[in-house]
Design an enzyme around this catalytic site. Structure first.
Site, short mmCIF file in Angstrom:
data_model
loop_
_atom_site.label_atom_id
_atom_site.label_comp_id
_atom_site.label_asym_id
_atom_site.label_seq_id
_atom_site.Cartn_x
_atom_site.Cartn_y
_atom_site.Cartn_z
N ARG A 16 0.81 -1.22 0.00
CA ARG A 16 0.00 0.00 0.00
C ARG A 16 0.84 1.27 0.00
O ARG A 16 0.34 2.36 -0.29
CB ARG A 16 -0.96 -0.01 1.20
CG ARG A 16 -2.18 -0.90 0.98
CD ARG A 16 -3.09 -0.87 2.18
NE ARG A 16 -2.63 -1.75 3.24
CZ ARG A 16 -3.20 -1.86 4.43
NH1 ARG A 16 -4.26 -1.12 4.73
NH2 ARG A 16 -2.72 -2.69 5.34
N GLY A 83 2.02 -14.92 6.93
CA GLY A 83 1.29 -14.49 8.12
C GLY A 83 2.19 -14.22 9.30
O GLY A 83 3.38 -14.57 9.32
N THR A 84 1.60 -13.61 10.33
CA THR A 84 2.37 -13.23 11.52
C THR A 84 2.89 -14.45 12.27
O THR A 84 3.98 -14.41 12.85
CB THR A 84 1.50 -12.39 12.46
OG1 THR A 84 0.25 -13.06 12.69
CG2 THR A 84 1.24 -11.01 11.87
N ASP A 108 6.71 -1.10 11.70
CA ASP A 108 6.03 0.08 11.13
C ASP A 108 5.16 0.80 12.16
O ASP A 108 4.22 1.50 11.80
CB ASP A 108 5.17 -0.34 9.94
CG ASP A 108 4.09 -1.37 10.30
OD1 ASP A 108 4.03 -1.77 11.48
OD2 ASP A 108 3.32 -1.76 9.41
N GLY A 143 -8.08 -7.08 13.66
CA GLY A 143 -8.57 -8.24 14.40
C GLY A 143 -9.37 -7.80 15.61
O GLY A 143 -8.92 -6.93 16.38
N GLU A 157 -9.55 -12.36 13.25
CA GLU A 157 -9.17 -11.49 12.15
C GLU A 157 -10.43 -11.03 11.40
O GLU A 157 -11.42 -11.74 11.32
CB GLU A 157 -8.23 -12.22 11.21
CG GLU A 157 -6.89 -12.59 11.83
CD GLU A 157 -6.10 -11.37 12.31
OE1 GLU A 157 -6.30 -10.27 11.75
OE2 GLU A 157 -5.29 -11.52 13.24
N LYS A 353 31.83 27.32 1.17
CA LYS A 353 32.09 25.88 1.25
C LYS A 353 33.51 25.64 1.76
O LYS A 353 34.47 26.19 1.22
CB LYS A 353 31.91 25.23 -0.13
CG LYS A 353 31.95 23.71 -0.15
CD LYS A 353 33.33 23.14 -0.39
CE LYS A 353 33.83 23.44 -1.79
NZ LYS A 353 35.16 22.80 -2.03
N ASN A 379 36.62 42.30 4.70
CA ASN A 379 35.43 42.71 3.95
C ASN A 379 35.54 42.16 2.53
O ASN A 379 36.40 42.59 1.76
CB ASN A 379 35.33 44.24 3.93
CG ASN A 379 34.02 44.73 3.31
OD1 ASN A 379 33.41 44.05 2.49
ND2 ASN A 379 33.61 45.92 3.70
N ALA A 382 31.05 42.44 -3.28
CA ALA A 382 30.14 41.76 -4.19
C ALA A 382 30.88 41.26 -5.43
O ALA A 382 31.78 41.92 -5.94
CB ALA A 382 29.02 42.71 -4.62
#
Length: 404
Positions: A16, A83-84, A108, A143, A157, A353, A379, A382
């Site tokens: 899903r 299955g579990t 999850d 369940g 279930e 960097k 300083n 620009a």
């Protein structure tokens, strides 16, 4: 309680989620989902911990092996998802020789906390099996917990329920404490005679009752056991976690403007009297000191921002260190290795960097400063660019104290 081990179920495909990434590797709060049950098992004191892997198992293993303390984690591969019951049977192979009880967690379910597990441990004393329950707004797919009075008789279930049983509001959360001797004896009796043709771990609840050891069920806040089955669930968990972290920061003296828009990941620190403006994101275990201002849209990843610094709007700071009283932005970028000392200033459209800027130095606008050493009181005007790369090697640029 006797010794306690754990099995973490992380083999499911998570269809899903509609993702090439295994479900338990999707992230919330800056961490993969699988990390949450592993950290909880460590808090509870479980040892050993077995993770049952299946779909994308090698990726899951690699993620876990990067975590501290992963040396004590064992892995068990579930060949097919049957299955579990089959998943837990697979995990049992990693617990040979262990005694006591085993805590079974889902990979999850990230919001389960230590206090809730401690409640389960108290209820488990003298029991063969104990589990958590909750009451969702819509129980479809869960369940149902069948009781006769206070006695828990079974978990049915959803696909196996009759019409009247579907009206039961209390459902199974999929978190268990099971006596290992009972588990080893009973799991071999499970069968696939059910609507899904799977081995249900939940059938052990009824077996425990037949053996004169009825199960204990502990009802908890639904948020604590919220599972992530799709992207909607993931967003819901994100929102809960973000709100929890922000509330705690505000109670500790941090001002957060529009908390619903601010995200601070787990493991990050923010000092008292700091202000976080709308849209701020702080992640990857960053540390922000006291009395800072982090303006709208700033992104801080894996960085240190010392006391009194100002990060102006829409600046991006990654792997950098900003000294006390320094100022960054708006719309500046500090890349890994950038280090601004006390009261240094980097203005709009400046990229830094792997460069150290000395105390009180400034580059107010439109500059690239890479692989440099800048002294105090410098300083930088620009349009300045440090030409640090000749196509083969990086070169260091040095501006000594007081350069203009």
């Amino acid at each position: 309680m006797q010794s306690l081990s754990a099995i973490v179920l992380a083999a499911g495909q998570g269809t899903r989620m509609k993702s090439a990434l295994p479900k338990v590797l999707h992230r919330t709060g800056g961490r993969a989902l699988i990390r949450f049950p592993l950290e909880l098992a460590a808090q509870v004191g479980c040892s050993p911990v077995v993770v049952v892997i299946g779909h994308g198992g090698e990726l899951v293993r690699q993620e876990i092996e990067r975590l501290s303390g992963s040396e004590s984690v064992r892995f068990a591969a579930q060949a097919r998802q049957l299955g579990t019951g089959d998943a837990v049977r697979t995990g049992l192979a990693g617990l040979e020789g262990e005694e006591g009880s085993v805590l079974i967690l889902s990979g999850d379910v990230p919001l389960l906390d230590l206090g809730t597990v401690e409640e389960l441990k108290k209820a488990h004393v003298g029991k063969a099996i104990s589990f958590l329950t909750f009451r969702p707004d819509d129980p479809t797919g869960y369940g149902r917990v069948v009781r006769r009075g206070d006695r828990v008789e079974a978990i049915l279930e959803h696909k196996d329920c009759k019409e009247d049983e579907l009206r039961i509001e209390e459902v199974n959360a999929g978190i268990y404490l099971i006596d290992l001797a009972f588990l080893r004896q009973s799991i071999t009796t499970l069968d696939t005679d059910n609507a899904q043709g799977e081995l249900y771990l939940t059938d052990l609840v009824e077996r425990a009752g037949r053996a004169g050891r009825p199960a204990a069920a502990v009802e908890v806040d639904p948020q604590r056991v919220l599972g992530v089955n799709d992207r909607v669930d993931l967003a819901r968990v994100d929102a809960i976690l973000r709100s929890t972290i922000n509330l705690e920061l505000m109670r500790q003296g941090v001002t957060i403007r529009q908390p619903g828009t601010v995200e601070v990941e787990l493991g990050c620190e923010v000092g008292q009297d700091t202000e976080l403006h709308p849209g701020v994101r702080i992640g990857n275990e960053s540390r922000v000191g006291r009395g800072c201002v982090i303006e709208t849209g700033a992104l801080i990843q894996g960085s240190v921002i010392e006391d009194g610094a100002v990060i102006r709007a829409y600046s991006v700071i990654e792997g950098a260190h900003v000294g006390p009283g320094a100022e960054v932005g708006p719309m500046a970028r500090l890349r890994p290795g950038a280090r601004l000392l006390e009261k240094a200033k980097v203005g709009n459209f400046v990229e830094v960097k792997n460069t150290r800027m000395g105390r009180g130095s400034k580059a107010n606008h439109l500059a690239y400063l890479g692989d440099g050493e800048i002294g105090e009181g410098v300083n930088v005007g620009a349009g300045t660019i440090f030409c640090n790369y000749d196509g083969f090697a990086k070169h260091k640029t040095v501006l000594e104290d007081g350069v203009f």
